[in-house]
Design a protein around this motif. Structure first.
Motif, PDB file in Angstrom:
ATOM      1  N   LEU A 383       6.832   4.414  81.947  1.00  0.00           N
ATOM      2  CA  LEU A 383       7.385   3.314  82.275  1.00  0.00           C
ATOM      3  C   LEU A 383       6.892   2.210  81.131  1.00  0.00           C
ATOM      4  CD1 LEU A 383       9.209   1.417  84.417  1.00  0.00           C
ATOM      5  CD2 LEU A 383       7.080   0.799  85.320  1.00  0.00           C
ATOM      6  N   ILE A 384       7.663   1.235  80.528  1.00  0.00           N
ATOM      7  CA  ILE A 384       7.332   0.183  79.601  1.00  0.00           C
ATOM      8  C   ILE A 384       7.856  -1.141  79.818  1.00  0.00           C
ATOM      9  CG2 ILE A 384       6.648   1.770  77.788  1.00  0.00           C
ATOM     10  CD1 ILE A 384       9.569   1.093  76.546  1.00  0.00           C
ATOM     11  N   GLY A 385       8.669  -1.253  81.107  1.00  0.00           N
ATOM     12  CA  GLY A 385       9.172  -2.708  81.426  1.00  0.00           C
ATOM     13  C   GLY A 385       9.687  -2.609  82.759  1.00  0.00           C
ATOM     14  N   GLY A 386       9.887  -3.725  83.473  1.00  0.00           N
ATOM     15  CA  GLY A 386      10.621  -3.617  84.761  1.00  0.00           C
ATOM     16  C   GLY A 386      11.158  -5.252  85.096  1.00  0.00           C
ATOM     17  N   GLN A 387      12.368  -5.358  85.403  1.00  0.00           N
ATOM     18  CA  GLN A 387      12.864  -6.554  85.824  1.00  0.00           C
ATOM     19  C   GLN A 387      13.448  -6.623  87.197  1.00  0.00           C
ATOM     20  OE1 GLN A 387      15.608  -7.260  82.416  1.00  0.00           O
ATOM     21  NE2 GLN A 387      14.492  -5.936  81.416  1.00  0.00           N
ATOM     22  N   VAL A 388      12.934  -7.661  87.982  1.00  0.00           N
ATOM     23  CA  VAL A 388      13.741  -7.648  89.533  1.00  0.00           C
ATOM     24  C   VAL A 388      14.509  -9.106  89.463  1.00  0.00           C
ATOM     25  CG1 VAL A 388      13.192  -7.451  91.609  1.00  0.00           C
ATOM     26  CG2 VAL A 388      11.831  -6.304  90.009  1.00  0.00           C
ATOM     27  N   VAL A 389      15.467  -9.162  89.993  1.00  0.00           N
ATOM     28  CA  VAL A 389      16.215 -10.227  90.422  1.00  0.00           C
ATOM     29  C   VAL A 389      16.963 -10.185  92.085  1.00  0.00           C
ATOM     30  CG1 VAL A 389      18.262 -11.771  89.905  1.00  0.00           C
ATOM     31  CG2 VAL A 389      17.319 -10.588  88.162  1.00  0.00           C
ATOM     32  N   GLY A 390      16.418 -11.130  92.654  1.00  0.00           N
ATOM     33  CA  GLY A 390      16.924 -11.323  93.873  1.00  0.00           C
ATOM     34  C   GLY A 390      16.826 -12.504  94.672  1.00  0.00           C
ATOM     35  N   SER A 391      17.333 -12.713  95.841  1.00  0.00           N
ATOM     36  CA  SER A 391      17.328 -13.654  96.805  1.00  0.00           C
ATOM     37  C   SER A 391      16.019 -14.030  97.452  1.00  0.00           C
ATOM     38  CB  SER A 391      18.303 -13.867  97.744  1.00  0.00           C
ATOM     39  OG  SER A 391      18.242 -12.457  98.406  1.00  0.00           O
ATOM     40  N   GLU A 392      15.266 -12.937  97.352  1.00  0.00           N
ATOM     41  CA  GLU A 392      13.806 -13.202  98.064  1.00  0.00           C
ATOM     42  C   GLU A 392      12.576 -12.719  97.213  1.00  0.00           C
ATOM     43  OE1 GLU A 392      13.564 -12.775 102.304  1.00  0.00           O
ATOM     44  OE2 GLU A 392      15.601 -11.369 102.227  1.00  0.00           O
ATOM     45  N   ALA A 393      11.587 -12.942  97.387  1.00  0.00           N
ATOM     46  CA  ALA A 393      10.116 -12.589  96.529  1.00  0.00           C
ATOM     47  C   ALA A 393      10.423 -11.588  95.736  1.00  0.00           C
ATOM     48  CB  ALA A 393       9.030 -12.678  97.307  1.00  0.00           C
ATOM     49  N   VAL A 394      10.138 -11.701  94.515  1.00  0.00           N
ATOM     50  CA  VAL A 394      10.342 -10.493  93.417  1.00  0.00           C
ATOM     51  C   VAL A 394       8.937 -10.205  93.058  1.00  0.00           C
ATOM     52  CG1 VAL A 394      12.480 -11.105  92.799  1.00  0.00           C
ATOM     53  CG2 VAL A 394      10.887 -11.706  91.433  1.00  0.00           C
ATOM     54  N   ALA A 395       7.940 -11.148  92.871  1.00  0.00           N
ATOM     55  CA  ALA A 395       6.532 -11.127  92.205  1.00  0.00           C
ATOM     56  C   ALA A 395       5.995  -9.684  92.677  1.00  0.00           C
ATOM     57  CB  ALA A 395       6.001 -12.098  92.447  1.00  0.00           C
ATOM     58  N   GLU A 396       5.979  -9.316  93.890  1.00  0.00           N
ATOM     59  CA  GLU A 396       5.191  -8.054  94.510  1.00  0.00           C
ATOM     60  C   GLU A 396       5.842  -6.934  93.949  1.00  0.00           C
ATOM     61  OE1 GLU A 396       6.315 -10.444  96.289  1.00  0.00           O
ATOM     62  OE2 GLU A 396       4.980 -11.161  97.828  1.00  0.00           O
ATOM     63  N   ARG A 397       7.091  -6.904  93.798  1.00  0.00           N
ATOM     64  CA  ARG A 397       7.789  -5.534  93.119  1.00  0.00           C
ATOM     65  C   ARG A 397       7.408  -5.751  91.515  1.00  0.00           C
ATOM     66  NH1 ARG A 397      11.496  -6.992  97.023  1.00  0.00           N
ATOM     67  NH2 ARG A 397      12.166  -5.383  98.285  1.00  0.00           N
ATOM     68  N   ILE A 398       7.269  -6.661  91.078  1.00  0.00           N
ATOM     69  CA  ILE A 398       6.850  -6.704  89.644  1.00  0.00           C
ATOM     70  C   ILE A 398       5.491  -6.387  89.359  1.00  0.00           C
ATOM     71  CG2 ILE A 398       6.110  -8.633  87.866  1.00  0.00           C
ATOM     72  CD1 ILE A 398       9.311  -7.839  88.052  1.00  0.00           C
ATOM     73  N   LEU A 400       3.839  -4.306  91.556  1.00  0.00           N
ATOM     74  CA  LEU A 400       3.790  -2.727  91.343  1.00  0.00           C
ATOM     75  C   LEU A 400       4.364  -2.164  90.272  1.00  0.00           C
ATOM     76  CD1 LEU A 400       4.315  -0.141  93.403  1.00  0.00           C
ATOM     77  CD2 LEU A 400       6.518  -0.966  93.702  1.00  0.00           C
ATOM     78  N   LEU A 401       5.338  -2.608  89.711  1.00  0.00           N
ATOM     79  CA  LEU A 401       5.924  -2.131  88.377  1.00  0.00           C
ATOM     80  C   LEU A 401       4.524  -2.000  87.373  1.00  0.00           C
ATOM     81  CD1 LEU A 401       9.338  -3.109  88.353  1.00  0.00           C
ATOM     82  CD2 LEU A 401       8.551  -0.815  88.816  1.00  0.00           C
ATOM     83  N   THR A 402       4.021  -3.523  87.305  1.00  0.00           N
ATOM     84  CA  THR A 402       2.828  -3.485  86.366  1.00  0.00           C
ATOM     85  C   THR A 402       1.801  -2.437  86.661  1.00  0.00           C
ATOM     86  OG1 THR A 402       3.316  -5.951  86.142  1.00  0.00           O
ATOM     87  CG2 THR A 402       1.194  -5.062  85.406  1.00  0.00           C
ATOM     88  N   PHE A 403       1.373  -2.382  87.991  1.00  0.00           N
ATOM     89  CA  PHE A 403       0.394  -1.366  88.330  1.00  0.00           C
ATOM     90  C   PHE A 403       0.771   0.225  87.851  1.00  0.00           C
ATOM     91  CE2 PHE A 403      -1.872   1.183  91.306  1.00  0.00           C
ATOM     92  CZ  PHE A 403      -3.092   0.936  90.893  1.00  0.00           C
ATOM     93  N   ALA A 404       2.265   0.386  88.181  1.00  0.00           N
ATOM     94  CA  ALA A 404       2.794   1.512  87.433  1.00  0.00           C
ATOM     95  C   ALA A 404       2.423   1.722  86.029  1.00  0.00           C
ATOM     96  CB  ALA A 404       3.962   1.582  87.933  1.00  0.00           C
ATOM     97  N   SER A 409       2.044   5.485  84.727  1.00  0.00           N
ATOM     98  CA  SER A 409       3.235   6.244  85.310  1.00  0.00           C
ATOM     99  C   SER A 409       4.456   6.580  84.547  1.00  0.00           C
ATOM    100  CB  SER A 409       3.740   5.529  86.590  1.00  0.00           C
ATOM    101  OG  SER A 409       2.620   5.101  87.458  1.00  0.00           O
ATOM    102  N   VAL A 410       4.923   7.712  84.866  1.00  0.00           N
ATOM    103  CA  VAL A 410       6.553   8.382  84.206  1.00  0.00           C
ATOM    104  C   VAL A 410       7.458   8.014  85.157  1.00  0.00           C
ATOM    105  CG1 VAL A 410       5.106   9.863  82.556  1.00  0.00           C
ATOM    106  CG2 VAL A 410       5.762  10.528  84.781  1.00  0.00           C
ATOM    107  N   VAL A 411       8.446   8.237  84.628  1.00  0.00           N
ATOM    108  CA  VAL A 411       9.842   7.831  85.679  1.00  0.00           C
ATOM    109  C   VAL A 411       9.841   8.740  86.735  1.00  0.00           C
ATOM    110  CG1 VAL A 411      11.502   9.029  84.304  1.00  0.00           C
ATOM    111  CG2 VAL A 411      12.316   7.325  85.425  1.00  0.00           C
ATOM    112  N   ASP A 412       9.479  10.132  86.313  1.00  0.00           N
ATOM    113  CA  ASP A 412       9.503  11.276  87.421  1.00  0.00           C
ATOM    114  C   ASP A 412       8.655  10.563  88.837  1.00  0.00           C
ATOM    115  OD1 ASP A 412       9.314  11.684  84.671  1.00  0.00           O
ATOM    116  OD2 ASP A 412       9.528  14.051  85.151  1.00  0.00           O
ATOM    117  N   GLN A 413       7.676   9.982  88.688  1.00  0.00           N
ATOM    118  CA  GLN A 413       6.681   9.524  89.517  1.00  0.00           C
ATOM    119  C   GLN A 413       7.526   8.380  90.309  1.00  0.00           C
ATOM    120  OE1 GLN A 413       3.367   9.107  86.832  1.00  0.00           O
ATOM    121  NE2 GLN A 413       2.134  10.239  88.334  1.00  0.00           N
ATOM    122  N   LEU A 414       8.083   7.356  89.650  1.00  0.00           N
ATOM    123  CA  LEU A 414       8.695   6.441  90.192  1.00  0.00           C
ATOM    124  C   LEU A 414       9.950   6.660  90.926  1.00  0.00           C
ATOM    125  CD1 LEU A 414       8.495   3.913  87.178  1.00  0.00           C
ATOM    126  CD2 LEU A 414       7.584   3.533  89.526  1.00  0.00           C
TER     127      LEU A 414
END
Ligand code: FAD
Length: 451
Positions: A383-398, A400-404, A409-414
């Motif tokens: 994983l080298i990047g992630g983007q999240v757009v939504g009507s509710e909080a996205v920062a926690e998902r961001i 999680l992706l940063t931690f990955a 982490s590789v895509v198989d794990q995600l």
């Protein structure tokens, strides 16, 4: 002249984070933090002061964040550092140090354009900028915000909420280009346009005209943005930050293109002298090459690492992932690592995948859309990047992706991510937008469903 074990220059997130570490030192060391402004500020909240959501005073940080850690706060401006005698020269005095942490931050960049010096042309970084803008918002009908990064986009909305006609100009073909790709920015752009903000993308300011104040902004495509007779125009540049390091030009301190050069321990080329935060130049954790990373969320760990090492530790900072988020009216957008476009520009062969769910179970009131885009390096599947757009909080998902990414982490794990589900907080247990996006990439790579 007073002697200190350590002196910190700068009272922003990097300096304050270092103070927190010094407060825990055992045995205690004798530290001073020098900064000129009456209060440190939470810059991130400044657009919401313009918007009238938050008062100016609520942006002030308490001095006790420094002094409660046993760090002496000196309200003064440093004019010079003598690295040979190990002295800091301020406007009011001189102090000797054993160890030094430079955390002087950065100032808004202003391009060299005809008319840039005209009154009415501003930048947006600190309390004086904020106060100046607050004094003007009620008397202005039209504003041009130059730069559609998170600060420019938040400021444009704030001015729009205050009833000002706003033009938002950017050289890129979409808003928030460091945070998200064009496809993930479209909904936010439509939202800005629907509220009357005029997007001038793929465009740039070439000059500013006026007699004794700015009256017209000329864009590269020939358009000119002016104001009606008797009205005032406001032009705010938000086009990036330049490290505040001019006092070190011509000294022994090694400087890069946009910051003090540091190693992973935040040490400069001068023994016992450290630098952290926006004033330092550092690398991407994903490529090992220098990238821009002028964020409070980078300054805080850099200041912490520097202070731990000043205390004798051997801690290293892995580099920037640049996770960040912003808000366009009720839409939240976040990004981390590289966008697909920037990944390609940084030498990767990126593969992208998308996942879309609702933010809550579909039948729950208040549910909205949640869209995830993952970017993976084709050869390593990391994983080298992630983007999240939504009507509710996205920062926690961001995060999680940063931690990955932090943990390689590789895509198989995600695609096998173990997730939680609850009617008011997530989509149904049947699926998860990150897992869907990872599955899409596995499909592109010919690895899913049966290999
Ligand atoms: C409007 C706005 C919104 C932002 N929003 C976000 C956000 O949402 N999330 C995020 O992560 N980041 C955000 N940032 C970026 C973030 O604020 C910076 O990255 C962060 O403040 C950098 O911290 P720092 O300690 O390195 O420098 P600074 O915060 O710039 O602090 C530098 C300090 O050094 C002092 N100093 C400078 N020169 C001298 C001198 N000669 N002598 C003594 N002291 C000196 C300054 O006075 C100041 O105290 C935002 C920035 C702005 C302007």
């Amino acid at each position: 002249m007073k002697d200190y074990d350590a002196i910190v220059i700068g009272g922003g997130p990097a300096g304050i984070s270092a103070s927190r570490v010094f407060g825990k030192a055992s045995p205690r060391i004798n530290v001073a933090l020098i900064r000129p402004e009456p209060h440190s500020m939470i810059y991130c909240v400044m657009p919401y002061v313009i918007q009238n959501t938050v008062s100016l005073e609520k942006t002030f940080k308490l001095d006790s964040l420094v002094t409660d850690n046993g760090v002496e706060l000196i309200r003064d401006k440093v004019n010079k550092v003598d690295f040979v005698t190990r002295e800091v020269w301020t406007e009011k005095g001189r102090y000797r140090f054993q160890k030094l942490l430079i955390a002087t931050g950065a100032n808004p960049a202003l391009p060299l354009l005809p008319g840039i010096e005209l009154p009415g042309v501003m930048t947006f970084k600190n309390e004086p900028d904020l106060v100046q803008l607050l004094e003007q918002v009620d008397n202005v009908k039209r504003a041009v915000v130059v730069g559609a990064g998170a600060i420019g986009v938040e400021l444009a909305q704030a001015l729009n909420v205050r009833g000002i006609k706003v033009h938002l100009v950017d050289i890129q073909d979409h808003i928030l280009p460091s945070l998200v790709d064009r496809d993930m920015a479209m909904e936010a752009q439509e939202l800005l346009a629907s509220r009357g903000i005029k997007l001038r993308l793929n465009n740039r300011v070439v000059s500013l005209n006026g007699e004794d104040k700015v009256e017209k902004v000329i864009l590269a495509d020939g358009e000119d943005i002016g104001c009606d007779e008797g009205d005032r125009l406001l032009v705010i540049f938000s086009v990036g930050m330049k490290a505040d390091i001019s006092m070190f030009a011509g000294t022994e301190l090694s400087l890069g293109r946009n910051g003090i050069l540091v190693n992973a321990r935040m040490e400069t080329n001068i023994p016992g002298v450290y630098a952290a935060g926006d004033c330092a130049e550092y690398k991407s954790a994903l490529t090992g090459h220098i990238i821009d990373g002028k964020l409070a969320t980078n300054a805080v760990p850099m200041g912490k690492i520097a202070a731990l090492n000043i205390l004798g530790g051997k801690r290293e900072y892995p580099g920037f992932y640049n996770g960040g988020a912003t808000k366009v009216y009720n839409l939240r957008l976040g990004g981390t690592g590289f966008t697909e476009k920037l990944a390609a520009a940084n030498g990767f062969d990126p593969v992208a995948g998308y996942g879309e769910t609702t933010t809550r179970f579909p039948m729950i009131p208040g549910t909205g859309k949640l869209r995830v885009k993952l970017v993976v390096d084709r050869s390593t599947r990391r994983l080298i990047g992630g983007q999240v757009v939504g009507s509710e909080a996205v920062a926690e998902r961001i995060d999680l992706l940063t931690f990955a990414m932090q943990t390689g982490s590789v895509v198989d794990q995600l695609e096998m991510l173990a997730y939680s589900a609850q009617p008011y907080q997530t989509f149904l247990p049947a699926n998860n937008a990150i897992v869907m996006a990872a599955g899409g990439i596995m499909g592109h790579l010919g690895l899913w469903p049966n290999k």
